[in-house]
Design a protein around this motif. Structure first.
Motif, PDB file in Angstrom:
ATOM      1  N   ASP A 281       0.816  -1.214   0.000  1.00  0.00           N
ATOM      2  CA  ASP A 281       0.000   0.000   0.000  1.00  0.00           C
ATOM      3  C   ASP A 281       0.849   1.264   0.000  1.00  0.00           C
ATOM      4  O   ASP A 281       0.359   2.347   0.316  1.00  0.00           O
ATOM      5  N   PHE A 282       2.126   1.147  -0.353  1.00  0.00           N
ATOM      6  CA  PHE A 282       3.049   2.267  -0.234  1.00  0.00           C
ATOM      7  C   PHE A 282       2.556   3.517  -0.954  1.00  0.00           C
ATOM      8  O   PHE A 282       2.483   4.601  -0.368  1.00  0.00           O
ATOM      9  N   ASP A 283       2.213   3.400  -2.220  1.00  0.00           N
ATOM     10  CA  ASP A 283       1.860   4.578  -3.010  1.00  0.00           C
ATOM     11  C   ASP A 283       0.670   5.333  -2.430  1.00  0.00           C
ATOM     12  O   ASP A 283       0.572   6.553  -2.557  1.00  0.00           O
ATOM     13  N   ALA A 284      -0.237   4.602  -1.803  1.00  0.00           N
ATOM     14  CA  ALA A 284      -1.450   5.228  -1.285  1.00  0.00           C
ATOM     15  C   ALA A 284      -1.283   5.776   0.133  1.00  0.00           C
ATOM     16  O   ALA A 284      -2.109   6.563   0.588  1.00  0.00           O
ATOM     17  N   THR A 285      -0.225   5.367   0.823  1.00  0.00           N
ATOM     18  CA  THR A 285      -0.112   5.717   2.245  1.00  0.00           C
ATOM     19  C   THR A 285       1.124   6.545   2.592  1.00  0.00           C
ATOM     20  O   THR A 285       1.225   7.038   3.706  1.00  0.00           O
ATOM     21  N   TYR A 286       2.049   6.712   1.663  1.00  0.00           N
ATOM     22  CA  TYR A 286       3.250   7.497   1.925  1.00  0.00           C
ATOM     23  C   TYR A 286       3.000   8.953   1.581  1.00  0.00           C
ATOM     24  O   TYR A 286       2.584   9.278   0.456  1.00  0.00           O
ATOM     25  N   ILE A 287       3.243   9.861   2.547  1.00  0.00           N
ATOM     26  CA  ILE A 287       3.076  11.294   2.282  1.00  0.00           C
ATOM     27  C   ILE A 287       4.308  12.083   2.726  1.00  0.00           C
ATOM     28  O   ILE A 287       4.228  13.293   2.930  1.00  0.00           O
ATOM     29  N   GLY A 288       5.454  11.400   2.874  1.00  0.00           N
ATOM     30  CA  GLY A 288       6.706  12.108   3.110  1.00  0.00           C
ATOM     31  C   GLY A 288       7.399  11.834   4.428  1.00  0.00           C
ATOM     32  O   GLY A 288       8.510  12.318   4.646  1.00  0.00           O
ATOM     33  N   HIS A 289       6.789  11.060   5.349  1.00  0.00           N
ATOM     34  CA  HIS A 289       7.406  10.797   6.647  1.00  0.00           C
ATOM     35  C   HIS A 289       8.549   9.785   6.525  1.00  0.00           C
ATOM     36  O   HIS A 289       8.432   8.804   5.789  1.00  0.00           O
ATOM     37  N   HIS A 290       9.632  10.031   7.289  1.00  0.00           N
ATOM     38  CA  HIS A 290      10.797   9.136   7.272  1.00  0.00           C
ATOM     39  C   HIS A 290      11.401   9.018   8.664  1.00  0.00           C
ATOM     40  O   HIS A 290      11.431   9.994   9.437  1.00  0.00           O
ATOM     41  N   LEU A 291      11.933   7.829   8.962  1.00  0.00           N
ATOM     42  CA  LEU A 291      12.844   7.686  10.092  1.00  0.00           C
ATOM     43  C   LEU A 291      14.143   8.413   9.759  1.00  0.00           C
ATOM     44  O   LEU A 291      14.507   8.550   8.585  1.00  0.00           O
ATOM     45  N   PHE A 292      14.867   8.839  10.804  1.00  0.00           N
ATOM     46  CA  PHE A 292      16.136   9.513  10.553  1.00  0.00           C
ATOM     47  C   PHE A 292      17.022   9.404  11.783  1.00  0.00           C
ATOM     48  O   PHE A 292      16.567   9.104  12.890  1.00  0.00           O
ATOM     49  N   LEU A 293      18.298   9.650  11.579  1.00  0.00           N
ATOM     50  CA  LEU A 293      19.271   9.787  12.660  1.00  0.00           C
ATOM     51  C   LEU A 293      19.963  11.134  12.517  1.00  0.00           C
ATOM     52  O   LEU A 293      20.377  11.510  11.415  1.00  0.00           O
ATOM     53  N   TRP A 294      20.091  11.838  13.620  1.00  0.00           N
ATOM     54  CA  TRP A 294      20.770  13.132  13.621  1.00  0.00           C
ATOM     55  C   TRP A 294      21.920  13.031  14.609  1.00  0.00           C
ATOM     56  O   TRP A 294      21.739  13.061  15.821  1.00  0.00           O
TER      57      TRP A 294
END
Length: 271
Positions: A196-209
């Motif tokens: 369901d990636f295309d329908a549910t992804y709106i830009g959120h990501h895990l990250f490390l700073w």
């Protein structure tokens, strides 16, 4: 400063001109050298607004996306205190552009004073310390409530490759499968939701700073990092207040257009 009062009217710097600071009324002089960003400066080393920081190309490039009447606006609170907002849009939204460091006390004072505001942070100098990992689904979708996402480990910066266009690399568990009172948790990959990636992804990501500018984890107003490469990232909690931190990516041009859409422009024919 980009603007000062010249003969009682706001004006950009004009070579060999003297003006008046729109904030404090003290004399200012136009600085228009070939190696400088043209600006107004107080004749003495006087700093009228303690929140003001020296302006560089990054500040000016952001301000130039907006009409002059919304740049360097003197804002007042109910007690008469005043400060110069970098940008203030017609609906009252203040946009503060932050390049240099500041104290937590100053940050919270500015947030309290302006209230309806956002931060845009120049992140180009430390973007190399930020590693963006796996995409996350839209946190507002019902099925996400059952999922627990696990933050990345520093070792992943070397060993793990995020799979673009899918959630396969995510490590998740499900609340519905957890046994009350048990410390055992069933871990699974994100393969079960990747279709369901295309329908549910709106830009959120895990990250490390790594070596983060920790002050930005303590802000109480929306905060956006300008990576300097055409991307903007909103620094935010993924869901509720104590959830994992994530970045929500968007194109800088789209973000600017969204802010500019808050300005009502007259029709071309004047109607």
């Amino acid at each position: 400063m980009e603007f000062a009062l010249l003969n009682g009217h706001r004006s950009l710097p004009i070579p060999r001109s003297n003006g008046e600071c729109q904030f404090c009324g003290h004399p200012v002089i136009a600085k228009c050298g070939p190696q400088l960003i043209w600006h107004w400066a107080h004749r003495s080393r006087y700093s009228c607004d303690p929140w003001w920081e020296n302006e560089g190309p990054w500040h000016r490039s952001w301000k130039n996306h907006f009409p002059s009447e919304f740049r360097e606006v003197v804002a007042y609170d109910s007690l008469g205190e005043k400060h110069i907002a970098d940008l203030k849009l017609p609906d009252g939204l203040v946009i503060e552009l932050q390049h240099s460091s500041m104290t937590i006390e100053e940050m919270h004072s500015r947030e309290s004073f302006y209230d309806k505001m956002i931060w845009i942070v120049d992140a180009e100098s430390f973007v190399r310390n930020i590693t963006i990992f796996d995409p996350l689904p839209n946190p507002k979708l019902p099925f996400v409530d059952d999922l627990i996402f696990y933050p990345p480990h520093p070792a992943w910066r070397r060993d793990r490759v995020s799979q673009k266009g899918s959630y396969k690399s995510l490590i998740v568990s499900r609340r519905s499968k957890n046994v009350p009172g048990s410390s055992m948790v069933e871990i699974e990959s994100g393969r079960t939701i990747t279709e369901d990636f295309d329908a549910t992804y709106i830009g959120h990501h895990l990250f490390l700073w790594m070596r983060p500018r920790a002050i930005w984890y303590q802000t109480t107003r929306p905060t956006f990092l300008d990576f300097g490469d055409g991307r903007i990232a909103k620094l935010m909690r993924y869901r509720e207040e104590k959830d994992i931190w994530c970045l929500k990516l968007k194109r800088k041009d789209d973000f600017i257009n969204l802010l500019r859409s808050r300005i009502s422009y007259p029709a071309a024919d004047g109607r």
